[in-house]
Scaffold this active site. Structure first.
Site, PDB file in Angstrom:
ATOM      1  N   ARG A 141       0.824  -1.204   0.000  1.00 19.55           N
ATOM      2  CA  ARG A 141       0.000   0.000   0.000  1.00 19.55           C
ATOM      3  C   ARG A 141       0.865   1.264   0.000  1.00 19.55           C
ATOM      4  NH1 ARG A 141      -5.330  -0.166   3.018  1.00 19.55           N
ATOM      5  NH2 ARG A 141      -6.107  -2.236   2.660  1.00 19.55           N
ATOM      6  N   TRP A 145       0.786   5.884   5.886  1.00 23.50           N
ATOM      7  CA  TRP A 145       1.321   6.679   4.779  1.00 23.50           C
ATOM      8  C   TRP A 145       0.822   8.087   5.045  1.00 23.50           C
ATOM      9  CZ3 TRP A 145       0.090   9.711   0.473  1.00 23.50           C
ATOM     10  CH2 TRP A 145       1.110   9.850  -0.472  1.00 23.50           C
ATOM     11  N   ASN A 201      -7.420   4.009   9.945  1.00 22.27           N
ATOM     12  CA  ASN A 201      -7.284   4.382   8.529  1.00 22.27           C
ATOM     13  C   ASN A 201      -8.375   5.383   8.220  1.00 22.27           C
ATOM     14  OD1 ASN A 201      -5.293   2.527   8.246  1.00 22.27           O
ATOM     15  ND2 ASN A 201      -6.414   1.161   6.865  1.00 22.27           N
ATOM     16  N   GLY A 202      -8.095   6.340   7.361  1.00 23.27           N
ATOM     17  CA  GLY A 202      -9.109   7.327   6.983  1.00 23.27           C
ATOM     18  C   GLY A 202      -8.756   8.702   7.508  1.00 23.27           C
ATOM     19  N   GLU A 254       8.683  12.641 -21.978  1.00 24.08           N
ATOM     20  CA  GLU A 254       8.207  11.731 -20.933  1.00 24.08           C
ATOM     21  C   GLU A 254       7.855  10.360 -21.518  1.00 24.08           C
ATOM     22  OE1 GLU A 254       8.357  11.404 -17.913  1.00 24.08           O
ATOM     23  OE2 GLU A 254       6.726  10.103 -17.297  1.00 24.08           O
ATOM     24  N   LYS A 302       9.592   6.889 -20.305  1.00 22.84           N
ATOM     25  CA  LYS A 302       8.821   5.744 -19.800  1.00 22.84           C
ATOM     26  C   LYS A 302       9.255   4.466 -20.515  1.00 22.84           C
ATOM     27  CE  LYS A 302       7.275   6.577 -16.673  1.00 22.84           C
ATOM     28  NZ  LYS A 302       7.698   7.841 -16.297  1.00 22.84           N
ATOM     29  N   GLU A 354      12.819   3.434 -19.409  1.00 24.41           N
ATOM     30  CA  GLU A 354      12.887   2.970 -18.019  1.00 24.41           C
ATOM     31  C   GLU A 354      12.450   1.527 -17.862  1.00 24.41           C
ATOM     32  OE1 GLU A 354      11.903   6.464 -14.861  1.00 24.41           O
ATOM     33  OE2 GLU A 354      10.307   6.009 -16.268  1.00 24.41           O
ATOM     34  N   HIS A 368      17.326  18.103 -37.606  1.00 26.89           N
ATOM     35  CA  HIS A 368      18.691  18.557 -37.350  1.00 26.89           C
ATOM     36  C   HIS A 368      19.572  17.451 -36.760  1.00 26.89           C
ATOM     37  CE1 HIS A 368      17.470  22.566 -38.400  1.00 26.89           C
ATOM     38  NE2 HIS A 368      16.472  22.479 -37.532  1.00 26.89           N
ATOM     39  N   LYS A 375      13.062   3.834  -6.902  1.00 31.72           N
ATOM     40  CA  LYS A 375      11.918   4.738  -6.815  1.00 31.72           C
ATOM     41  C   LYS A 375      12.355   6.088  -6.280  1.00 31.72           C
ATOM     42  CE  LYS A 375       7.611   5.806  -7.076  1.00 31.72           C
ATOM     43  NZ  LYS A 375       7.257   6.213  -8.443  1.00 31.72           N
TER      44      LYS A 375
HETATM   45  C1  G6P Z   1      14.075   8.343  -9.853  1.00 31.71           C
HETATM   46  C2  G6P Z   1      12.843   7.597 -10.329  1.00 31.71           C
HETATM   47  C3  G6P Z   1      12.090   8.433 -11.362  1.00 31.71           C
HETATM   48  C4  G6P Z   1      11.769   9.800 -10.782  1.00 31.71           C
HETATM   49  C5  G6P Z   1      13.033  10.507 -10.281  1.00 31.71           C
HETATM   50  C6  G6P Z   1      12.702  11.774  -9.519  1.00 31.71           C
HETATM   51  O1  G6P Z   1      15.001   8.415 -10.883  1.00 31.71           O
HETATM   52  O2  G6P Z   1      13.205   6.360 -10.893  1.00 31.71           O
HETATM   53  O3  G6P Z   1      10.885   7.784 -11.712  1.00 31.71           O
HETATM   54  O4  G6P Z   1      11.137  10.575 -11.760  1.00 31.71           O
HETATM   55  O5  G6P Z   1      13.748   9.656  -9.397  1.00 31.71           O
HETATM   56  O6  G6P Z   1      11.997  11.421  -8.383  1.00 31.71           O
HETATM   57  P1  G6P Z   1      11.118  12.420  -7.530  1.00 31.71           P
HETATM   58  O7  G6P Z   1      10.630  11.596  -6.380  1.00 31.71           O
HETATM   59  O8  G6P Z   1      12.033  13.527  -7.093  1.00 31.71           O
HETATM   60  O9  G6P Z   1      10.021  12.920  -8.406  1.00 31.71           O
END
Ligand code: G6P
Length: 642
Positions: free
Chosen positions: A48, A96, A122-123, A515, A519, A522, A538, A637
């Site tokens: 979660r 969280w 929770n909530g 972006e 994606k 990555e 170019h 992450k």
């Molecule tokens: C890492 C993650 C990316 C993310 C970047 C910035 O490289 O793999 O997915 O965009 O960090 O992270 P942030 O938490 O600062 O947005």
């Protein structure tokens, strides 16, 4: 929930909170060592997303034994091992943070009364501020910023009122009455697990809008916020309904309704297949998070659009309109996907608020020493709030005396705490390493920021009103874009073996192209480059061949014809084209090899809608190539090193 951190709103109305799929609850009563189940259950709720956790048990001296820690469950397990308790009753929680930073004090379980009870929640309790004031006046002491502690003291208070007026010796039923009396005063959502040291054989549970599942064992009962922790322990479960209060002992389960007496409960058999980790019907967190976007966007928007004044409202900027009028330049700094939303922000602020903007990689900004005049306002954009480079850049700008703002998803994160103010995304936990819903929420926050700053300057009331109505349409448009999923999966199949991709777009669609390429890189490890469509000639055009597809992001807009010419240039060189185009664009179908249609919106909102098919395309290609979509190789992450 009240916080010293300027980013934290003091209260969020009920209708602003529908993100209930965060925080986790577990409970156990029976012959086992409760802490063993609690830790195992909390581990299973890790998916979660959480930032702190804790357990409460009742020891042999009838004392409440609380263990809490910030960070991973492994750390909590170490703390538990340091002060073990072999009792057979306890509750646990993963938190969280949504309001109030991730600290040990704010972690659950919280104590109520004179340490008579422990509670995990929770909530969100909407009216916690009023309740806290009245409980403080009665002498209750608060040790956290959470709304949960208010519930703990409120139940203790109700219990003491009922016990005082009751002539008979207190039974667990009195606790149920106290809980009912207390929850009758709450506005908001809750799933509650409560233990009282006075009744060391019973766990009490109550819910409104936040799920709770009871596991029925042989001579034992389990409690959890979803069925995941129960798998392997029992197959018999009872879903608690809204406004129900339950008492669990080892041998008995009684369910009552808040406004009535005992109610019957239906014991179901847990379908293990459908409960393999609560990603719902999704195979990966990334896919789940992609599909959550209509909701995460609504959460980012909620309470922030003021139709009467035709503007946006932000509680945490901590800058007056007068301060903001003095801003002559905005600098956005970020890394990765957040750097791309910063680019969207550049287009937005310049277009809508007419403020000059610069976008800087945080890793560059922190050592570049650029001249910055007094009217410069810095925004650090970050999902996690922990990215080391972004934090470093923010600190450097602070050191130079600039006001620093954060646009951040994780409450109480380092950047959220160190910034002078900012905007929380409220997008909910993002677990997949590749950022999806946080990105679109960042774009949405930036649209609203440009509306707000624009309305402080030249933007008319009428244009502000029009912007608000277009913004409000976006979650539904995203919903429609998601319906292309099967079509996108088919396109992915066709191109899965290509080893190079180009992503092209212009104006607002240029950051989207970047972006989209990121994606794909990555999660599928395919080489992909994003470029402004016109810049392609170019250099990158030399890469074009039959094996190199170009993804054109080209919804309708003033630049459409020009992008169409760029597309023709690619076609003339034999390059396959996948177009992301507006519904109803028949012309594109004649020239592109494949078309993914998405709803049209105004240009400044298009990045949010156009991101959806690109996320899905990467997801399906990565899947077909057998990649670990949620945990791509070499990536993290949250990158907390330079
Ligand atoms: C890492 C993650 C990316 C993310 C970047 C910035 O490289 O793999 O997915 O965009 O960090 O992270 P942030 O938490 O600062 O947005």
């Amino acid at each position: 929930m009240e916080s010293l951190n300027p980013l934290v709103p003091v209260a969020i109305p009920f209708e602003q909170i529908r993100v209930i799929n965060m925080c986790g609850i577990v409970g156990y009563v029976g012959p086992r060592v409760a802490q063993d189940f609690l830790l195992e259950g909390l581990r299973r709720l890790e998916y979660r997303g959480y930032d702190s956790a804790g357990t409460a048990t009742i020891n042999s001296e009838r004392q409440l034994n609380i263990t809490k820690s910030v960070g991973r469950i492994a750390r909590l397990a170490q703390e538990v091992a340091a002060s073990p308790c072999d009792s057979g009753i306890g509750i646990g929680h993963t938190r969280w943070a949504t309001h109030g930073a991730a600290t040990v004090d704010n972690a659950h379980p919280h104590l109520g009364g004179a340490e008579t009870l422990a509670i995990a929640h929770n909530g969100v309790i909407e009216n916690f501020a009023e309740l806290r004031t009245s409980l403080k006046a009665k002498g209750y002491e608060f040790h956290s910023e959470t709304d949960t502690e208010v519930v703990a003291h409120l139940i203790a208070d109700c219990l003491s009122q009922i016990s005082d007026s009751s002539k008979v010796s207190p039974t667990p039923e009195i606790a149920v009455d106290a809980i009912k009396k207390a929850i009758g005063q709450l506005r908001g959502t809750f799933g509650l697990a409560i233990i009282f040291k006075q009744w060391p054989d019973s766990i009490f549970a109550a819910r409104l809008g936040s799920p709770l599942v009871i596991g029925v064992g042989d001579g034992e009962h389990f409690l959890a916020s979803d069925a995941q922790p129960l798998i392997g322990f029992t197959e018999r479960i009872v879903y608690l309904a809204d406004n129900q209060v339950a008492i669990l002992t080892a041998d008995s389960l009684e369910v009552t309704h808040r406004d009535a007496g005992l109610v019957s409960h239906h014991v179901r058999v847990l379908d293990v297949e459908s409960n393999q980790v609560e990603m719902g019907d999704y195979d990966h967190y990334m896919l789940k998070e992609i599909f959550e976007q209509p909701e995460s966007l609504r959460n980012t928007m909620r309470g922030r659009l003021n139709e009467d004044d035709a503007t946006a409202v932000f509680g945490g900027l901590n800058l007056t309109p007068q301060d903001l009028l003095k801003v002559k330049r905005v600098v956005f700094t970020a890394c990765g996907t957040s750097w791309h939303s910063s680019l969207v922000g550049e287009y937005l602020l310049e277009d809508i608020a007419q403020i000059p903007v610069e976008v800087e990689y945080a890793s560059e900004l922190r050592y570049r020493n650029p001249p910055m005049d007094e009217g410069t306002l810095l925004f650090a954009i970050t999902q996690s709030g922990e990215t080391a480079d972004t934090l470093g850049a923010l600190r450097e700008m602070k050191r130079k005396g600039h006001m620093t703002m954060a646009i951040c998803n994780v409450v109480g994160s380092s950047i959220a705490q160190e910034a002078d103010g900012g905007i929380y995304l409220h997008a909910g936990p993002e677990i997949g390493v590749a950022s999806t819903k946080a990105y679109t929420s960042q774009c949405m926050a930036l649209v609203m920021l440009s509306l707000y700053l624009g309305r402080l300057r030249h933007l008319s009331y009428n244009r502000g009103r029009k912007m608000i109505s277009r913004i409000q349409e976006i979650p539904d448009k995203v919903e429609l874009a998601l319906k292309q999923n099967d079509h996108i999966a088919a396109i992915a199949k066709k191109y899965q073996d290509c080893n190079n991709f180009l992503y092209l777009g212009r104006h607002y669609n240029f950051p989207t192209a970047l972006e989209g390429a990121l994606k794909l890189k990555e999660i599928s490890y395919i080489h992909a480059e994003g470029y402004p469509a016109a810049e392609m000639k170019h250099g990158p055009i030399a890469l074009v061949d039959e094996q190199t597809p170009s993804v054109f992001v080209m919804p309708q807009g003033f630049i459409y014809e020009k992008v169409m010419s760029n597309l023709e240039e690619i076609k003339a060189r034999g390059g396959p084209v996948i177009a992301i185009a507006a519904e109803g664009d028949e012309r594109i179908a004649e020239v592109a090899d494949d078309v993914i249609y998405i709803p049209q919106t105004v240009e400044y909102l298009q990045p949010i809608v156009s991101a959806i098919p690109l996320q899905l395309l990467s997801y399906h290609i990565a899947l077909l190539r057998g990649c670990d979509v949620d945990k791509p190789r070499n990536l993290a992450k949250s990158v907390t090193v330079e």
